[in-house]
Design an enzyme around this catalytic site. Structure first.
Site, PDB file in Angstrom:
ATOM      1  N   HIS A 107      28.669  78.436  26.533  1.00  0.00           N
ATOM      2  CA  HIS A 107      28.795  79.891  26.666  1.00  0.00           C
ATOM      3  C   HIS A 107      30.108  80.352  27.327  1.00  0.00           C
ATOM      4  O   HIS A 107      30.915  81.017  26.712  1.00  0.00           O
ATOM      5  CB  HIS A 107      27.634  80.426  27.518  1.00  0.00           C
ATOM      6  CG  HIS A 107      26.275  80.034  27.055  1.00  0.00           C
ATOM      7  ND1 HIS A 107      25.652  80.554  25.936  1.00  0.00           N
ATOM      8  CD2 HIS A 107      25.378  79.151  27.587  1.00  0.00           C
ATOM      9  CE1 HIS A 107      24.449  80.027  25.804  1.00  0.00           C
ATOM     10  NE2 HIS A 107      24.252  79.185  26.779  1.00  0.00           N
TER      11      HIS A 107
HETATM   12  O1  RIB Z   1      22.917  82.728  29.153  1.00  0.00           O
HETATM   13  C1  RIB Z   1      24.038  81.922  29.434  1.00  0.00           C
HETATM   14  C2  RIB Z   1      24.685  82.329  30.709  1.00  0.00           C
HETATM   15  O2  RIB Z   1      23.763  82.180  31.773  1.00  0.00           O
HETATM   16  C3  RIB Z   1      25.892  81.450  31.082  1.00  0.00           C
HETATM   17  O3  RIB Z   1      26.822  82.214  31.812  1.00  0.00           O
HETATM   18  C4  RIB Z   1      25.285  80.410  31.960  1.00  0.00           C
HETATM   19  O4  RIB Z   1      26.226  79.871  32.901  1.00  0.00           O
HETATM   20  C5  RIB Z   1      24.251  81.208  32.685  1.00  0.00           C
HETATM   21  O5  RIB Z   1      24.905  81.885  33.764  1.00  0.00           O
END
Ligand code: RIB
Ligand code: CA
Length: 313
Positions: free
Chosen positions: A243
């Protein structure tokens, strides 16, 4: 090369946050003027420590790390140790940080930096819950007209949610903060699950990091070995979605991504769909287009960039 772009990374490390921080610190196009920690994946005491661990892993102990909000604006804190492990950086064995945590509160640092830098000079890169950003906007509304752009990881539309059926974790943890940020009138680039789910840490990609044979390459591989297992089991995929580095990659190579300007509103009332990002992708309302919402990525190009940059550390 033009002047490096000044950014503040607001983060809740988190293995994917760690890769995003490493990518930023390896990239001369960016000037990381500060890293602000927020409670999210794990509590603040760990996210601020993990941010410093990652800076030292990158060989950058001079980077200023600040601690911000220890809980969301309204909701109780929800963490994600089941994904990131008890420490938030499970996987490799990394030494405790020696570099200091800054005394100044992260929210004050964000306000002070944006007010002291020229207008439009600072980009905020939130990759965790948006609590610090919302608090800064409430503390000093004038920053809203001075921030160049907010490039954030959060939300989901076609992909819906990952922590509830309809909400993505960063938005779900602090939906009231997200609503404050998305209604502030600041240019937003949004990296939702719709795009991050196409950036999978396949076994081949992780082995490319390990094959570097460097401290950073090995640590990156071990961080992802741990991080991806939860999503592989959940989605039955080869690898998990990477992500947070999507935010930094966009700053470096925006051509890797495609999306469209849309209206995005945040659900803050419904218990059932709390934290969902309602994206008017098809333009069926007259609501203002407050975000550039990404939906596609050149995943091979993304991992090639990540690999090339991590090899520099
Ligand atoms: O849903 C993914 C996000 O949530 C990313 O930023 C991961 O690090 C968590 O913080
Ligand atoms: Ca994160």
């Amino acid at each position: 090369m033009s002047q490096p772009r000044k950014i503040i990374i607001d983060t809740d490390p988190g293995q994917d946050d760690a890769l995003a921080i490493l990518l930023a610190l390896a990239s001369p196009e960016l000037d990381v003027v500060g890293i602000t920690a927020v409670a999210g994946n794990v509590p603040l005491a760990l996210t601020q420590k993990n941010a410093r661990i990652v800076c030292e892993l990158a060989g950058r102990p001079e980077v200023k790390v600040f601690a911000g909000a220890s809980r969301p604006l309204v909701r109780p804190l929800v963490t994600a140790e089941h994904v990131h492990g008890k420490t938030g950086l499970d996987g490799p064995v990394l030494p405790d940080p020696v570099m200091p945590l800054q005394d100044m509160n992260a929210v004050d640092f964000i306000v002070e930096t944006v007010m002291n830098e020229p207008e439009g000079a600072v980009t905020l890169c939130p990759i965790g819950p948006l609590t610090n950003i919302a608090l800064a906007l409430v503390r000093e509304p004038r920053i809203g007209g001075r921030i160049r752009e907010i490039v954030l990881m959060g939300g989901g539309y076609f992909e819906q949610g990952n922590v509830t059926p309809s909400a993505e974790f960063n938005i779900y943890v602090d939906p009231h903060a997200a609503a404050t940020v998305f209604s502030a009138g600041i240019p937003i680039v949004m990296m939702p699950l719709d795009v991050t789910h196409k950036a999978l840490t396949t076994r081949a990609r992780v082995e490319t990091f390990r094959a570097m044979g460097t401290r950073v390459g090995t640590a990156a591989a071990e961080l992802l070995d741990f991080f991806e297992r939860f999503d592989e089991e959940k989605y039955g995929s080869d690898g998990g979605p990477l992500h947070d580095p999507c935010v930094i990659a966009w700053l470096l190579k925006p051509e890797l991504f495609s999306g469209r300007h849309c209206n995005v509103e945040i659900e803050t009332a419904s218990e059932l769909t709390l934290g969902s990002t309602v994206v008017d992708w098809w333009g069926v309302t007259e609501r203002p287009k407050n975000a550039l919402v990404m939906r596609d990525i050149d995943a091979d190009g993304f991992f090639a960039l990540l690999t090339e940059r991590l090899a520099r550390l």
